[in-house]
Motif scaffolding. Sequence first.
Motif, short mmCIF file in Angstrom:
data_model
loop_
_atom_site.label_atom_id
_atom_site.label_comp_id
_atom_site.label_asym_id
_atom_site.label_seq_id
_atom_site.Cartn_x
_atom_site.Cartn_y
_atom_site.Cartn_z
N PRO A 21 -41.24 -7.68 7.66
CA PRO A 21 -40.62 -8.52 8.76
C PRO A 21 -40.48 -9.82 8.63
O PRO A 21 -41.43 -10.44 7.96
CB PRO A 21 -41.60 -7.93 9.99
N THR A 22 -39.45 -10.05 8.88
CA THR A 22 -38.91 -11.67 8.75
C THR A 22 -39.70 -12.39 9.84
O THR A 22 -40.29 -11.99 10.69
CB THR A 22 -37.57 -11.99 8.91
N VAL A 23 -39.68 -13.89 9.44
CA VAL A 23 -40.41 -14.85 10.66
C VAL A 23 -39.82 -14.61 11.76
O VAL A 23 -40.53 -14.56 12.83
CB VAL A 23 -40.34 -16.32 9.83
N ASN A 24 -38.33 -14.57 11.82
CA ASN A 24 -37.79 -14.48 13.09
C ASN A 24 -38.10 -13.40 14.01
O ASN A 24 -38.12 -13.11 15.25
CB ASN A 24 -36.08 -14.75 13.14
N THR A 25 -38.47 -12.01 13.11
CA THR A 25 -38.68 -10.93 13.80
C THR A 25 -40.21 -11.05 14.30
O THR A 25 -40.50 -10.63 15.34
CB THR A 25 -38.81 -9.77 12.93
N LEU A 26 -40.84 -11.74 13.56
CA LEU A 26 -42.34 -11.52 13.76
C LEU A 26 -42.55 -12.71 14.86
O LEU A 26 -43.39 -12.72 15.81
CB LEU A 26 -43.22 -12.04 12.90
N PHE A 27 -42.01 -14.06 14.88
CA PHE A 27 -42.49 -15.05 15.66
C PHE A 27 -41.27 -15.49 16.52
O PHE A 27 -41.35 -16.59 17.38
CB PHE A 27 -43.12 -16.21 14.95
N GLY A 28 -40.03 -15.07 16.43
CA GLY A 28 -38.95 -15.43 17.11
C GLY A 28 -38.35 -16.69 16.47
O GLY A 28 -38.65 -17.23 15.75
N ASN A 29 -37.02 -16.87 17.10
CA ASN A 29 -36.05 -17.77 16.45
C ASN A 29 -36.61 -19.01 16.54
O ASN A 29 -36.45 -19.99 15.62
CB ASN A 29 -34.67 -17.77 16.90
N SER A 73 -35.00 -22.04 3.21
CA SER A 73 -33.52 -21.41 3.29
C SER A 73 -33.48 -19.91 3.70
O SER A 73 -32.52 -19.63 4.36
CB SER A 73 -32.75 -21.61 2.09
N LEU A 74 -34.32 -19.45 3.10
CA LEU A 74 -34.83 -17.96 3.58
C LEU A 74 -35.10 -17.69 4.70
O LEU A 74 -34.44 -16.91 5.64
CB LEU A 74 -35.88 -17.24 2.69
N VAL A 75 -35.62 -18.84 5.42
CA VAL A 75 -36.11 -18.60 6.81
C VAL A 75 -34.92 -18.71 7.69
O VAL A 75 -34.62 -18.01 8.59
CB VAL A 75 -37.31 -19.39 7.19
N ASP A 106 -29.78 -12.86 11.61
CA ASP A 106 -30.26 -11.91 12.42
C ASP A 106 -31.04 -10.72 11.40
O ASP A 106 -31.31 -9.52 11.76
CB ASP A 106 -29.25 -11.15 13.13
N ALA A 107 -31.68 -11.19 10.43
CA ALA A 107 -32.15 -10.02 9.50
C ALA A 107 -33.72 -9.84 10.22
O ALA A 107 -34.29 -10.41 10.45
CB ALA A 107 -32.27 -10.67 7.99
N GLU A 108 -33.99 -8.47 9.89
CA GLU A 108 -35.26 -7.97 10.32
C GLU A 108 -36.22 -7.64 9.50
O GLU A 108 -37.63 -7.98 9.49
CB GLU A 108 -35.15 -6.66 10.94
N LEU A 109 -35.93 -7.48 8.30
CA LEU A 109 -36.72 -7.33 6.98
C LEU A 109 -36.50 -8.03 5.76
O LEU A 109 -35.08 -8.41 5.59
CB LEU A 109 -36.62 -5.83 6.35
N ARG A 110 -37.30 -8.38 4.88
CA ARG A 110 -37.24 -8.96 3.72
C ARG A 110 -38.10 -8.71 2.89
O ARG A 110 -39.33 -8.97 3.21
CB ARG A 110 -36.99 -10.61 3.95
N ARG A 111 -37.88 -8.29 1.63
CA ARG A 111 -39.04 -7.86 0.68
C ARG A 111 -39.79 -6.73 1.25
O ARG A 111 -41.32 -6.95 1.25
CB ARG A 111 -39.79 -8.95 0.21
#
Lengths: 323, 323
Positions: free
Chosen positions: A101-109, A84-86, A93-98
């Motif tokens: 960088p989020t999975v979408n930021t690092l690896f794309g949607n 659910s977080l991912v 469109d979040a860039e950071l979590r804890r």
Amino acid sequence: MTTATSLFDPVENDLSILIDNLTSLVQAQHPILGAAAEHLFSAGGKRIRPAIVLLLSRATMKGLDITPRHRRLAEITEMIHTASLVHDDVVDDAELRRQVPTVNTLFGNRIAVLAGDFLFAQSSWYLANLDNLQVVKLLSEVIRDFAEGEIQQGLSCFDTDVTLEKYLQKSYFKTASLIANSGKAAVILSDAGEEIANKIYSYGRNLGLAFQIVDDILDFTTTTEILGKPAASDLASGNLTAPVLFAMEEKPSLKILIEREFSEEGDLPQALDLINQSHGIEKARALAYQHSQLALEDLQCLPNSPAKESLMDLTDYVLSRIK
Amino acid sequence: MTTATSLFDPVENDLSILIDNLTSLVQAQHPILGAAAEHLFSAGGKRIRPAIVLLLSRATMKGLDITPRHRRLAEITEMIHTASLVHDDVVDDAELRRQVPTVNTLFGNRIAVLAGDFLFAQSSWYLANLDNLQVVKLLSEVIRDFAEGEIQQGLSCFDTDVTLEKYLQKSYFKTASLIANSGKAAVILSDAGEEIANKIYSYGRNLGLAFQIVDDILDFTTTTEILGKPAASDLASGNLTAPVLFAMEEKPSLKILIEREFSEEGDLPQALDLINQSHGIEKARALAYQHSQLALEDLQCLPNSPAKESLMDLTDYVLSRIK
């Protein structure tokens, strides 16, 4: 102050087994998701949700060891939470979590949607294979509540007519439902009776609500650096949480700023000033305290044990983040 | 030529009930998803998957009417299928499906991820409430297979070492698993016995594989206009399907073009020429025919009925698209 780690002493060993299982599950099957999984399961999460499932499992087994099905339930809980977080991060469109960088930021949607789907799918398969229809229903309710909560949040952006009741319902869907239903499922796997199962559901609900309210307070009181995401980001995106709802009662001009979606220069800082001048944060803190107390009372049904102690301490720990 | 519509005569009425239920389910609860749902459930889909579930339900109820649980299973099947399409289109960045703009094109990735999650969540909740653990397991297997298939496809892009066996496995995950497992679930809800359930699983598997192979052939033989998506788009994106795998055996130079990912001018048209000069499409057609014949044989276990006739005609209809 109690730290999350010492709090989970009675299940420390269980938690490291859990992390190993989750990491190898995802990595062994899917090198492509391996990096994402590594990132997910080591991104400094406190494993609060599976820890609660494990503690409740130990607290209801009358001194006997917990079963492989309890462990699997804890894994499912963490998988659903992570999935659910991912997807939330893609949706928001979040860039950071804890602070990471989020999975979408690092690896794309693309990879983020896939990774979330894979975790949801794997968890529903594990779930079916627990061979307990009641547990399947409880956890499928959680998955539905997540989708519902995320949709309600989207619907109610910048809506100043949102009531406290509606806010609590959304918080239940997004946060408390998982803790309440997975906790109840643990009691059912322990075969500890309907009455305890319902009390523990209530414990999870109240603890989850306290947890979410505290999170929403921290969005206002903590800096970007500590929070790991931009401060007041909820307000900026139109997500009206407890401190704002209370503040609006005292400061009607706050509504005007929100309704025009902070479209004029200086609107957002002005809104933050108004909230800080009001008793919004104080009242939200009282609400969190109230739910944490209710959670504590719900635990009276359990026999004494180190696990019960931890579960009690947790109601206090949740609040300690805003003390 | 038989049309999809006349093919489904025995369940025509059942299918219109199904569409009404699905549309009102999504719209009533979520205005924000309403537009997306309207779009999804009226986008010219042939409802082949729920139609098969309904036909199998009728064919195994010995003349009695089908139950509300059969209907619910058909709805779940269409919801899971639709959810997977919506997320696939996000993952593949697809702009068109069935000649109609995709949800991500019309409403953005945010709504598309949410809509897919909501449909998956709702379907797993419905599923749990069918109160049949075996059915829950069969359908949760499908959801897992979808994720697996999508990941395998991502992993094997432009990989000329992909075997026919691997291609068939991926096709099972992406297409046949849903038809096989939902069909078997329908037989289980009819209480028609293990032997018939397994034969029907095999029918669904073979029909689904034939269906996918035909789809993969159409990607080469049909124009953009008829197909509703760019022709040869699978090949261009590195998804190596049956016609390509057979063609590579005859034309080794095709491998070179694929391995350099069509990076030089004229690579893609040249690859298409090589495929057309080979027997790739012809051999793929023979493979589809073979699976459709196996599907026909699997149906011998069923007593005669109009529904059985439709299920038999379907094995022919699948091929008619490439005749």
